[in-house]
Scaffold this motif. Structure first.
Motif, short mmCIF file in Angstrom:
data_model
loop_
_atom_site.label_atom_id
_atom_site.label_comp_id
_atom_site.label_asym_id
_atom_site.label_seq_id
_atom_site.Cartn_x
_atom_site.Cartn_y
_atom_site.Cartn_z
N TYR A 62 8.21 11.84 1.24
CA TYR A 62 8.63 13.02 1.98
C TYR A 62 7.72 14.22 1.75
N ALA A 63 6.71 14.07 0.90
CA ALA A 63 5.72 15.13 0.75
C ALA A 63 4.79 15.17 1.96
N ASN A 64 4.44 13.99 2.49
CA ASN A 64 3.56 13.95 3.67
C ASN A 64 4.21 13.21 4.84
N ASN A 65 5.50 12.90 4.71
CA ASN A 65 6.29 12.28 5.78
C ASN A 65 5.66 10.97 6.27
N THR A 66 5.40 10.07 5.33
CA THR A 66 4.90 8.74 5.67
C THR A 66 5.82 7.69 5.06
N TRP A 67 5.80 6.50 5.67
CA TRP A 67 6.62 5.37 5.22
C TRP A 67 5.72 4.21 4.83
N TYR A 68 6.18 3.42 3.87
CA TYR A 68 5.49 2.19 3.52
C TYR A 68 6.48 1.19 2.94
N LYS A 69 5.99 -0.02 2.73
CA LYS A 69 6.86 -1.13 2.35
C LYS A 69 6.27 -1.86 1.16
N TYR A 70 7.12 -2.12 0.15
CA TYR A 70 6.71 -2.90 -1.01
C TYR A 70 7.42 -4.25 -0.97
N THR A 71 6.69 -5.32 -1.28
CA THR A 71 7.28 -6.65 -1.39
C THR A 71 7.10 -7.18 -2.81
N ASN A 72 7.83 -8.26 -3.12
CA ASN A 72 7.86 -8.79 -4.50
C ASN A 72 8.14 -7.65 -5.48
N PHE A 73 9.14 -6.87 -5.13
CA PHE A 73 9.46 -5.64 -5.86
C PHE A 73 10.95 -5.71 -6.22
N PRO A 74 11.30 -6.34 -7.35
CA PRO A 74 12.70 -6.67 -7.66
C PRO A 74 13.50 -5.49 -8.23
N MET A 75 13.61 -4.44 -7.45
CA MET A 75 14.26 -3.21 -7.93
C MET A 75 15.79 -3.33 -7.88
N TRP A 109 0.86 -1.17 0.00
CA TRP A 109 0.00 0.00 0.00
C TRP A 109 0.90 1.23 0.00
N ARG A 110 0.39 2.32 -0.53
CA ARG A 110 1.10 3.58 -0.48
C ARG A 110 0.15 4.67 0.03
N ILE A 111 0.72 5.79 0.44
CA ILE A 111 -0.07 6.93 0.90
C ILE A 111 0.00 8.01 -0.19
N THR A 112 -1.16 8.47 -0.62
CA THR A 112 -1.20 9.49 -1.66
C THR A 112 -0.86 10.85 -1.07
N ARG A 113 -0.70 11.83 -1.95
CA ARG A 113 -0.32 13.17 -1.49
C ARG A 113 -1.35 13.75 -0.52
N ASP A 114 -2.63 13.42 -0.70
CA ASP A 114 -3.66 13.98 0.18
C ASP A 114 -4.02 13.03 1.32
N GLY A 115 -3.19 12.01 1.57
CA GLY A 115 -3.37 11.18 2.74
C GLY A 115 -4.29 9.99 2.59
N ASN A 169 7.07 12.20 -7.92
CA ASN A 169 6.06 11.82 -6.94
C ASN A 169 6.51 12.06 -5.51
N GLN A 170 7.72 12.60 -5.35
CA GLN A 170 8.32 12.90 -4.05
C GLN A 170 8.31 11.68 -3.13
N GLU A 171 8.87 10.59 -3.68
CA GLU A 171 9.03 9.35 -2.94
C GLU A 171 10.48 8.88 -3.05
#
Length: 717
Positions: A555-568, A42-48, A539-541
């Motif tokens: 860093y636009a809304n100072n939130t953290w999240y985690k992606y899995t199965n994401f082979p970056m 999950w991610r947090i959008t700019r407006d929360g 996207n300021q991420e």
């Protein structure tokens, strides 16, 4: 926390805004409403708002060759009425970047790194009667089917098949580097993978999927590849050599031929010491090329002594005002002398001699993997680092005073700190060059120093900023909101100077601020020495990724999240889109218009903290909650019906409840948010967890808010 009270000891509590992941080390009882103890994909959008992360759309695989692979087991693909139409394909072909790529017809279907050939739409009953192997495309996957794949019951076919994939023929190799920008006046997207440099073409720029690729040239990629734009060209480092790409050709950088001496007069009668020589430029580490200017005396003295002996060759003698004219000469390579065949007119620095030495220091340049631009208040010098030492080399200017990317004078270097630890990152920050080592941070400044010979030469001064905190990931420090972010041990640090008088970092330990406390558990699971980072400024991420897991800081809304199965393995922004280079050599586009990760479902989970709704002393009862959703619009401006979120709860009394689905087809007005009522009864609890998940084939769903109707039923026992 919003609270609406009533006369029945009942209140409605709201999560009006989502606050991201908070892996609190003391447990999850102190989390705010909207913070998550578990948050994956999950991610947090700019407006929360809370939104499932974008899917990964396959753009192109850049391994040298691909082949078709068929899974061993049958799986259920879909059900379909016998009277419905279905598209069946006759064969499948792998697409290889170099040669062997099949021609794609209008009836073919591109699926990842392969093509389903010659599609035909027919009744399901007719397709079930086909003999031999055929192929289906369903939910962004390809399957091989036969006549035995079809089971008919009550006019409904259940179709089973084996999934078909295109896999690389050689061992796994990641995308080694990506870059976008202008070469000349043409915007380009350059990718390095599997010992080849590729150019990705997007003819119109409006369709990020309509791309073609072309090979720029061969280049080793096993150490990684970094890019440095300079003037109209693109310079490339890979730890083995130094390349330049002008938009047409990829070549190794030969390097500038420095002017090492001027005003060399001829030997008198062919013997004796030379006279009038003045020292010129430093030699170039990239090559053994040199040149000198000579001043003939107009007499029969035709022999000139060069500054060095034991030459590899003398390359030319020419008049500076007419360099294309040939002047005959003979050379004594061991003595370093050149004799002109004819008498030259008297003059000062009127002729030039070019020669080559066999000994070079090229490996000192080509062994570096990273580059940064810096020169005090201007970016006119290139600093190279990343050869595993504490040394950085910097470039020089030619005789015309022009900065050059192919000239690294032999005395232009700086050693930072002790020699037992290497430089891991350099980043320009205001008027200083911040330099990181595994456990240190230094500030470099540019200046001028006077030598014992009274000559003035550029110099770089270093001063420590922090003796305990540095960066362990080579080349991975990024400027985020104009502050460097470094990876140190198991933490992330933001480096900023809040001083009123200067923005430059100085020796003050308070300037390193640890920012990763909320994701400390996940960060500790990453091997930060091998992690890759990216600042998606669009996207300021900010991303930190390793081994299929990415920690993202919005860093636009100072939130953290985690992606899995994401082979970056790396990332790049190009023409308003975010592309990811994967660890298996594939370029992906991150987009909300992709339902899956190249055919694999995106599994997203969110779990709140242990919510006591303001009363940890009371038992409570909750029978109802409301979930706010925002529908995803398609290209036609209408609601996509395939978005949903699965809702469940856990309490300190019971850990398994029914799952309810909040569907986007409840929307009544296109583009407008709406609310879904969910009935889930939880009794006699003190602490309550909300669970949200997505594991279906669908577009990313957006959750705007959740409200709970809670009633106190007595004191906790």
């Amino acid at each position: 926390m919003a609270k609406i009270t009533g006369t029945t000891n009942e209140a409605v509590y709201s999560i009006p805004k989502w606050l991201g992941l908070n892996e609190h080390p003391d447990g999850d009882t102190r989390l705010k409403l909207g913070e998550a103890s578990v948050m994956e994909n999950w991610r947090i959008t700019r407006d929360g708002n809370l939104k499932r992360r974008p899917g990964l759309r396959h753009v192109f695989g850049l391994r040298q060759g691909y082949q078709i692979s068929v899974d061993a087991n049958n799986v259920t693909i879909q059900t379909i009425k016998s009277t419905d139409d279905i598209t069946v394909y006759t064969s499948v072909s792998a697409i290889s970047p170099i040669g062997g790529a099949p021609s794609i017809l209008s009836t073919d279907k591109r699926v990842g790194q392969m093509v389903l050939n010659t599609g035909e739409t027919m009744r399901a009953s007719a397709a079930a009667a086909l003999t031999g192997n055929h192929y289906l495309f369903y939910n962004e996957k390809a399957y091989r089917i036969t006549a035995s794949s079809w089971t008919l019951s009550g006019g409904i076919y259940t179709i089973k098949g084996k999934r078909v994939r295109a896999i690389a023929v050689n061992e796994e190799k990641p995308i080694a580097g990506m870059w976008s920008g202008y070469v000349g006046r043409t915007e380009m997207f350059i990718v390095a993978c599997d010992n080849t440099l590729w150019r990705i073409y997007s003819p119109t720029g409006s369709n990020p999927y309509a791309v073609t690729i072309g090979s720029v040239g061969g280049i080793r990629t096993d150490k990684g590849v970094s890019f440095l734009p300079w003037d109209d060209d693109l310079y490339i480092l890979n730890g083995f050599d130094y390349y330049v790409y002008d938009g047409n050709d990829l070549t190794t950088v030969t390097g500038y031929r420095p002017l090492v001496a001027i005003a060399i007069s001829p030997l008198l009668d062919g013997v004796g010491a030379e006279s009038g020589e003045t020292t010129g430029e430093y030699v170039n580490r990239l090559n053994g090329l040199r040149r000198v200017w000579i001043s003939p005396d107009g007499n029969e003295n035709k022999t000139f002594q060069l500054p060095e002996k034991n030459l590899a060759s003398v390359d030319y003698v020419r008049r500076r005002t007419n360099p294309s004219a040939t002047i005959n000469f003979s050379a004594d390579l061991s003595a370093g002398q050149v004799t002109i065949s004819s008498t030259l007119a008297k003059g000062v620095n009127t002729y030039e001699i070019g020669y080559t030495m066999s000994t070079t220091y090229r490996s000192q340049v080509t062994g570096n993997l990273f580059a940064e631009l810096f020169s005090g208040t201007q970016d006119t010098r290139i600093f190279l680092y990343g050869d595993g030492t504490n040394r950085a080399l910097y470039s020089g200017m030619d005789t015309d005073g022009m900065p050059r990317a192919d000239y690294f004078p032999d005395s232009y270097e700086v050693r930072v700190g002790a020699g037992n630890t290497p430089i891991t990152a350099m980043v320009r920050h205001y008027s200083t060059l911040i330099t990181y080592k595994p456990n240190e941070c230094w500030s470099l400044q540019h200046g001028i120093v006077e030598l014992a010979t009274d000559e003035l030469t550029p110099a770089v001064y270093s001063q420590p900023v922090n003796r305990d905190i540095g960066n362990v990931a080579p080349g991975q420090v990024r400027l985020v909101n104009n502050d460097p972010i470094s990876l140190h041990r198991h933490e992330l640090y933001d480096w900023s100077n809040s001083s009123y008088y200067t923005s430059n970092l100085s020796r003050d330990e308070r300037q390193a601020k640890r920012i990763s406390d909320k994701v400390q558990k996940s960060i500790r699971s990453l091997a930060l020495k091998s992690a890759k980072t990216w600042d998606d400024n669009d996207n300021q991420e900010y991303y930190v990724a390793y081994n299929g897991t990415a920690i993202v800081w919005n860093y636009a809304n100072n939130t953290w999240y985690k992606y899995t199965n994401f082979p970056m393995a790396c990332m790049c922004n190009f023409q308003g889109n975010l592309y990811m280079g994967s660890t298996d050599g594939t370029v992906y586009l991150l987009t909300d218009n992709q339902r899956t990760d190249d055919g694999d479902e995106v599994v997203a989970s969110w779990k709140s903290g242990a919510m006591d709704f303001g009363s940890s002393y009371a038992r409570k009862y909750c029978s109802m909650l409301w979930v706010g959703l925002k529908p995803l619009m398609n290209s036609r401006g209408t609601v996509e019906l395939q978005t949903s979120a699965t809702v469940s709860v856990q309490t300190d009394r019971k850990d398994t409840f029914r799952q309810k689905v909040a569907l986007s087809n409840k929307a009544r007005v296109d583009g407008e948010p709406f609310t879904v009522k969910i009935k889930l009864k939880a009794k006699k609890f003190v602490f309550y967890h909300l669970l949200l998940s997505v594991d279906d084939f669908q577009y990313p769903v957006t959750v705007t808010n959740v409200d709970f109707r809670v009633r106190q039923t007595g004191y906790a026992k």
